[in-house]
Design a protein around this motif. Structure first.
Motif, mmCIF file in Angstrom:
data_model
loop_
_atom_site.group_PDB
_atom_site.id
_atom_site.type_symbol
_atom_site.label_atom_id
_atom_site.label_comp_id
_atom_site.label_asym_id
_atom_site.label_seq_id
_atom_site.Cartn_x
_atom_site.Cartn_y
_atom_site.Cartn_z
ATOM 1 N N ALA A 245 0.834 -1.206 0.000
ATOM 2 C CA ALA A 245 0.000 0.000 0.000
ATOM 3 C C ALA A 245 0.866 1.253 0.000
ATOM 4 C CB ALA A 245 -0.931 -0.007 1.205
ATOM 5 N N GLU A 246 1.939 1.229 0.764
ATOM 6 C CA GLU A 246 2.828 2.392 0.827
ATOM 7 C C GLU A 246 3.551 2.600 -0.498
ATOM 8 O OE1 GLU A 246 3.787 2.328 5.637
ATOM 9 O OE2 GLU A 246 5.223 1.458 4.223
ATOM 10 N N GLN A 340 -2.317 8.117 6.867
ATOM 11 C CA GLN A 340 -2.524 6.696 7.110
ATOM 12 C C GLN A 340 -3.929 6.275 6.660
ATOM 13 O OE1 GLN A 340 -0.135 4.711 7.969
ATOM 14 N NE2 GLN A 340 -1.422 2.880 7.923
ATOM 15 N N ASP A 341 -4.928 7.114 6.920
ATOM 16 C CA ASP A 341 -6.303 6.807 6.463
ATOM 17 C C ASP A 341 -6.340 6.741 4.936
ATOM 18 O OD1 ASP A 341 -7.242 6.727 9.030
ATOM 19 O OD2 ASP A 341 -8.163 8.717 9.006
ATOM 20 N N LEU A 342 -5.593 7.630 4.285
ATOM 21 C CA LEU A 342 -5.527 7.644 2.829
ATOM 22 C C LEU A 342 -4.925 6.345 2.324
ATOM 23 C CD1 LEU A 342 -5.935 9.288 0.224
ATOM 24 C CD2 LEU A 342 -3.689 10.312 0.620
ATOM 25 N N LEU A 343 -3.875 5.878 2.991
ATOM 26 C CA LEU A 343 -3.240 4.611 2.613
ATOM 27 C C LEU A 343 -4.211 3.442 2.732
ATOM 28 C CD1 LEU A 343 0.227 5.094 4.320
ATOM 29 C CD2 LEU A 343 -0.095 4.499 1.919
ATOM 30 N N LEU A 344 -4.923 3.398 3.862
ATOM 31 C CA LEU A 344 -5.816 2.277 4.133
ATOM 32 C C LEU A 344 -7.046 2.297 3.228
ATOM 33 C CD1 LEU A 344 -5.676 2.259 8.041
ATOM 34 C CD2 LEU A 344 -4.564 0.660 6.469
ATOM 35 N N THR A 345 -7.562 3.507 2.965
ATOM 36 C CA THR A 345 -8.818 3.624 2.215
ATOM 37 C C THR A 345 -8.636 3.441 0.730
ATOM 38 O OG1 THR A 345 -9.625 5.172 3.901
ATOM 39 C CG2 THR A 345 -10.806 5.123 1.795
ATOM 40 N N HIS A 346 -7.519 3.959 0.175
ATOM 41 C CA HIS A 346 -7.384 4.000 -1.271
ATOM 42 C C HIS A 346 -6.250 3.161 -1.847
ATOM 43 C CE1 HIS A 346 -10.382 7.200 -1.869
ATOM 44 N NE2 HIS A 346 -9.927 7.704 -0.748
#
Length: 348
Positions: A245-246, A340-346
């Protein structure tokens, strides 16, 4: 036997008595191809500038009133796009090098006065959403309101004692902070920062930061590279990505942020006075800053008129000094949470 010498009044030759307007050059007498090759822009674009700036360039208080707005604009465009006051440029429109310089100053002032008209963030919700959609279409990065970066433009040394304009490469420059949209339209341009200031310091002190922090742009963010601190409104890449994801986030970030680099290349290629190939801007930092901003205004106007073909990299000598990036991670826990929310969500 003494020979009488006629002393010519150069200003009389240039301006005429009573500040009469002198018609030195007729746009309708030449082809579009000639105008583009000599002044960088086609006929209809130049006519638009005459309508836009004509009133300002005909002010009774300006000595150069006798030179028509059309001629002043051609002189300025010739300098912006070639970076030179060469005699042939003045000869083409029938004015001296000194008059060329005055024309550039007048047109620059008129364009700077209109900077906020052409360089600004959108206000209405529909345009803001369109802005985000355009960025998302590039590489799948959501919520992007613009991409931000700095670029250096070489200037002459203000004086021997002033080292504030000496950048990392030992050259005098202005460090210009800019934001653009997915098409390369500039949304913000601050062109006055001394070249010694690192990018992160420029952003910290910039009006752009106050704008985003005070106007609370909670519905999106800018993208900046590793020379900036992570903020709630500024997403930066991860220094050492570890998860898939990163990696995906960093790749999307890089592909989207690349738009500003292409925009810098386009501006330098179109406005050769900024690219260093003709030497540094031979003006004070303040006047140099205004010339850069005037070129930014013209860049946006040209995009409005459909002159939006991405240009190839300029061949100038003055590029942005390489920053010795350190890990610029923010201690702002809210900014870290948003990323972090951006990473998890998208990107997970």
């Amino acid at each position: 036997m003494a020979v009488p010498i006629a002393v010519l009044d150069c200003d009389l030759l240039l301006y005429g008595r009573g500040h009469r307007t002198l018609d030195r050059f007729k746009l309708e007498d030449v082809t579009d191809e000639y105008l583009v090759s000599t002044y960088g822009f086609p006929r209809q674009f130049i006519y638009y500038l005459v309508d836009l700036l004509g009133a300002s360039l005909s002010r009774p208080t300006q000595r150069s009133r006798a030179i028509s707005p059309e001629t002043q604009i051609l002189a300025a465009l010739g300098f912006y796009t070639s970076g030179s006051f060469q005699t042939r440029m003045g000869d083409a429109i029938g004015i001296s090098q000194a008059s060329m310089s005055r024309c550039v100053a007048n047109v620059t002032e008129a364009l700077v006065e209109r900077a906020s008209q052409f360089i600004h963030f959108p206000k209405d919700e529909a345009t803001v959403q369109s802005l985000k959609d355009d960025f998302y279409g590039l590489a799948g990065m959501p919520g992007v309101l613009g991409v931000v970066d700095c670029t250096h433009v070489a200037i002459k040394a203000p004086n021997a004692e002033d080292l504030s304009y000496v950048n990392r490469k030992g050259l005098h420059s202005l460090n210009c902070l800019m934001v653009c949209d997915a098409r390369g339209v500039l949304l913000s341009a601050e062109t006055h920062w001394p070249g010694s200031l690192p990018d992160c310091t420029v952003l910290q002190q910039a009006a752009l930061t106050s704008q985003f922090e005070n106007e609370l742009h909670k519905d999106g963010w800018l993208l900046g590279d590793s020379s900036f601190f992570l903020r709630t409104w500024l997403m930066t890449p991860l220094h050492i990505p570890e998860t898939p994801a990163e990696y995906r986030y960093n790749m999307a970030h890089s592909a989207t942020h690349n738009v500003i680099e292409r925009t810098f290349r386009t501006i330098r290629s179109r406005f050769r006075c900024l690219d260093g190939s003709k030497g540094t801007l031979q003006y004070s930092p303040e006047k140099s800053s205004h010339i850069i901003l005037a070129c930014c205004v013209l860049h946006n106007i040209s995009l409005e008129h459909g002159l939006d073909v991405w240009s190839s990299p300029a061949t100038g000598h003055m590029e942005q000094p390489e920053e010795e990036y350190e890990q610029m991670e923010s201690m702002d826990s809210e900014a870290c949470r948003i990323r972090q929310d951006l990473l998890l969500t998208h990107f997970s």
